[in-house]
Design a protein around this motif. Sequence first.
Motif, PDB file in Angstrom:
ATOM      1  N   MET A 121     -21.865  26.581-101.961  1.00  0.00           N
ATOM      2  CA  MET A 121     -23.178  26.488-102.588  1.00  0.00           C
ATOM      3  C   MET A 121     -24.057  25.583-101.746  1.00  0.00           C
ATOM      4  O   MET A 121     -23.693  24.440-101.467  1.00  0.00           O
ATOM      5  CB  MET A 121     -23.107  25.923-104.003  1.00  0.00           C
ATOM      6  CG  MET A 121     -24.483  25.900-104.644  1.00  0.00           C
ATOM      7  SD  MET A 121     -24.682  25.167-106.291  1.00  0.00           S
ATOM      8  CE  MET A 121     -23.149  25.239-107.061  1.00  0.00           C
ATOM      9  N   THR A 122     -25.200  26.099-101.344  1.00  0.00           N
ATOM     10  CA  THR A 122     -26.169  25.324-100.577  1.00  0.00           C
ATOM     11  C   THR A 122     -27.428  25.170-101.413  1.00  0.00           C
ATOM     12  O   THR A 122     -27.974  26.151-101.904  1.00  0.00           O
ATOM     13  CB  THR A 122     -26.506  26.024 -99.243  1.00  0.00           C
ATOM     14  OG1 THR A 122     -25.301  26.233 -98.512  1.00  0.00           O
ATOM     15  CG2 THR A 122     -27.479  25.196 -98.418  1.00  0.00           C
ATOM     16  N   VAL A 123     -27.846  23.925-101.595  1.00  0.00           N
ATOM     17  CA  VAL A 123     -29.086  23.630-102.298  1.00  0.00           C
ATOM     18  C   VAL A 123     -30.030  23.008-101.277  1.00  0.00           C
ATOM     19  O   VAL A 123     -29.701  21.992-100.665  1.00  0.00           O
ATOM     20  CB  VAL A 123     -28.854  22.674-103.489  1.00  0.00           C
ATOM     21  CG1 VAL A 123     -30.184  22.347-104.170  1.00  0.00           C
ATOM     22  CG2 VAL A 123     -27.873  23.287-104.483  1.00  0.00           C
ATOM     23  N   THR A 124     -31.168  23.652-101.085  1.00  0.00           N
ATOM     24  CA  THR A 124     -32.151  23.195-100.117  1.00  0.00           C
ATOM     25  C   THR A 124     -33.406  22.780-100.859  1.00  0.00           C
ATOM     26  O   THR A 124     -33.970  23.584-101.607  1.00  0.00           O
ATOM     27  CB  THR A 124     -32.490  24.309 -99.103  1.00  0.00           C
ATOM     28  OG1 THR A 124     -31.276  24.777 -98.527  1.00  0.00           O
ATOM     29  CG2 THR A 124     -33.412  23.808 -98.014  1.00  0.00           C
ATOM     30  N   GLY A 125     -33.821  21.531-100.655  1.00  0.00           N
ATOM     31  CA  GLY A 125     -35.024  21.026-101.298  1.00  0.00           C
ATOM     32  C   GLY A 125     -36.241  21.310-100.454  1.00  0.00           C
ATOM     33  O   GLY A 125     -36.160  21.926 -99.393  1.00  0.00           O
ATOM     34  N   THR A 126     -37.358  20.853-100.935  1.00  0.00           N
ATOM     35  CA  THR A 126     -38.566  20.985-100.129  1.00  0.00           C
ATOM     36  C   THR A 126     -38.456  19.991 -98.985  1.00  0.00           C
ATOM     37  O   THR A 126     -37.919  18.905 -99.135  1.00  0.00           O
ATOM     38  CB  THR A 126     -39.814  20.709-100.989  1.00  0.00           C
ATOM     39  OG1 THR A 126     -39.663  19.442-101.605  1.00  0.00           O
ATOM     40  CG2 THR A 126     -39.996  21.773-102.057  1.00  0.00           C
ATOM     41  N   GLY A 127     -38.897  20.366 -97.835  1.00  0.00           N
ATOM     42  CA  GLY A 127     -38.715  19.515 -96.656  1.00  0.00           C
ATOM     43  C   GLY A 127     -37.381  19.815 -96.013  1.00  0.00           C
ATOM     44  O   GLY A 127     -36.905  20.933 -96.015  1.00  0.00           O
ATOM     45  N   ASP A 128     -36.747  18.781 -95.467  1.00  0.00           N
ATOM     46  CA  ASP A 128     -35.506  18.973 -94.725  1.00  0.00           C
ATOM     47  C   ASP A 128     -34.242  18.699 -95.535  1.00  0.00           C
ATOM     48  O   ASP A 128     -33.144  18.795 -95.005  1.00  0.00           O
ATOM     49  CB  ASP A 128     -35.493  18.056 -93.489  1.00  0.00           C
ATOM     50  CG  ASP A 128     -36.550  18.462 -92.470  1.00  0.00           C
ATOM     51  OD1 ASP A 128     -36.954  19.631 -92.482  1.00  0.00           O
ATOM     52  OD2 ASP A 128     -36.957  17.594 -91.674  1.00  0.00           O
ATOM     53  N   SER A 129     -34.364  18.306 -96.794  1.00  0.00           N
ATOM     54  CA  SER A 129     -33.176  17.921 -97.558  1.00  0.00           C
ATOM     55  C   SER A 129     -32.359  19.138 -97.981  1.00  0.00           C
ATOM     56  O   SER A 129     -32.900  20.165 -98.369  1.00  0.00           O
ATOM     57  CB  SER A 129     -33.572  17.111 -98.793  1.00  0.00           C
ATOM     58  OG  SER A 129     -34.247  17.925 -99.717  1.00  0.00           O
ATOM     59  N   SER A 130     -31.038  19.015 -97.843  1.00  0.00           N
ATOM     60  CA  SER A 130     -30.142  20.060 -98.338  1.00  0.00           C
ATOM     61  C   SER A 130     -28.764  19.450 -98.535  1.00  0.00           C
ATOM     62  O   SER A 130     -28.426  18.426 -97.951  1.00  0.00           O
ATOM     63  CB  SER A 130     -30.074  21.249 -97.375  1.00  0.00           C
ATOM     64  OG  SER A 130     -29.385  20.916 -96.212  1.00  0.00           O
ATOM     65  N   ASN A 131     -27.973  20.078 -99.407  1.00  0.00           N
ATOM     66  CA  ASN A 131     -26.591  19.660 -99.552  1.00  0.00           C
ATOM     67  C   ASN A 131     -25.729  20.882 -99.777  1.00  0.00           C
ATOM     68  O   ASN A 131     -26.186  21.916-100.249  1.00  0.00           O
ATOM     69  CB  ASN A 131     -26.416  18.600-100.653  1.00  0.00           C
ATOM     70  CG  ASN A 131     -26.776  19.107-102.023  1.00  0.00           C
ATOM     71  OD1 ASN A 131     -26.237  20.105-102.489  1.00  0.00           O
ATOM     72  ND2 ASN A 131     -27.682  18.429-102.699  1.00  0.00           N
ATOM     73  N   VAL A 132     -24.479  20.734 -99.389  1.00  0.00           N
ATOM     74  CA  VAL A 132     -23.520  21.826 -99.467  1.00  0.00           C
ATOM     75  C   VAL A 132     -22.348  21.364-100.317  1.00  0.00           C
ATOM     76  O   VAL A 132     -21.856  20.243-100.150  1.00  0.00           O
ATOM     77  CB  VAL A 132     -23.028  22.246 -98.059  1.00  0.00           C
ATOM     78  CG1 VAL A 132     -21.966  23.317 -98.152  1.00  0.00           C
ATOM     79  CG2 VAL A 132     -24.196  22.716 -97.209  1.00  0.00           C
ATOM     80  N   SER A 133     -21.923  22.209-101.237  1.00  0.00           N
ATOM     81  CA  SER A 133     -20.735  21.929-102.035  1.00  0.00           C
ATOM     82  C   SER A 133     -19.894  23.201-102.087  1.00  0.00           C
ATOM     83  O   SER A 133     -20.342  24.276-101.678  1.00  0.00           O
ATOM     84  CB  SER A 133     -21.110  21.451-103.435  1.00  0.00           C
ATOM     85  OG  SER A 133     -21.877  22.424-104.109  1.00  0.00           O
ATOM     86  N   TYR A 134     -18.681  23.051-102.572  1.00  0.00           N
ATOM     87  CA  TYR A 134     -17.740  24.178-102.599  1.00  0.00           C
ATOM     88  C   TYR A 134     -17.157  24.325-103.989  1.00  0.00           C
ATOM     89  O   TYR A 134     -16.949  23.348-104.713  1.00  0.00           O
ATOM     90  CB  TYR A 134     -16.622  23.956-101.577  1.00  0.00           C
ATOM     91  CG  TYR A 134     -17.177  23.853-100.186  1.00  0.00           C
ATOM     92  CD1 TYR A 134     -17.448  24.990 -99.431  1.00  0.00           C
ATOM     93  CD2 TYR A 134     -17.484  22.613 -99.638  1.00  0.00           C
ATOM     94  CE1 TYR A 134     -18.000  24.896 -98.168  1.00  0.00           C
ATOM     95  CE2 TYR A 134     -18.041  22.504 -98.379  1.00  0.00           C
ATOM     96  CZ  TYR A 134     -18.292  23.654 -97.646  1.00  0.00           C
ATOM     97  OH  TYR A 134     -18.848  23.554 -96.396  1.00  0.00           O
TER      98      TYR A 134
END
Length: 189
Positions: A121-134
């Motif tokens: 699961m990839t969550v990408t915010g506005t701008g450059d922020s993102s995080n990846v979880s499994y």
Amino acid sequence: YRTQEVYLLNPGKRSFMRRSIGQAGSAGSGHPSREAPSADPCAGQQGLICKSLGTENVHGRKAAKWLLTRQGGEAGDEMTLWLDYERHTPLKQVMPNGVTMSLRLLGKETVNRRQTEKWEMTVTGTGDSSNVSYQWYDAELGANVREEQTGVYSRELLDIKTGSQPGYLFNVPDDFTELKPGEGDTQQR
């Protein structure tokens, strides 16, 4: 299981919310939903209007694309949702604020002697922020048996034994208050 309901408990507020299996499928990972792939994601959701936008491919999986708007909502207050045709699970969501969530199947893995599907699961915010979880999804159980985001959290179910359970395990304590959808914040437990 017989009642086809899920209870979302909030021990801190001593409250709970009751949902049908179909409604609960969109909570959390959404994997447990067993609805038909062509189902309208707004069915049973008051105040939402869904418009079908056809089909698209998301990470190699066929998905139904939907535009969700609030009844009487303002322009730009829309969410786009891609539901997997095979499972009717959210593969991608674009929120009104531009935050995007997407799920990608990485393959099959054995976790604690259970056959699972590993999803990223990839969550990408506005701008450059993102995080990846499994998430490791067990199709037989209809639930994630492991979830992790490196350096942030890790949780998993251990010593899983399937079979009948005594009914009293599913009784909500008498001092818990039942909330209807939209009445409060509950955390899935």
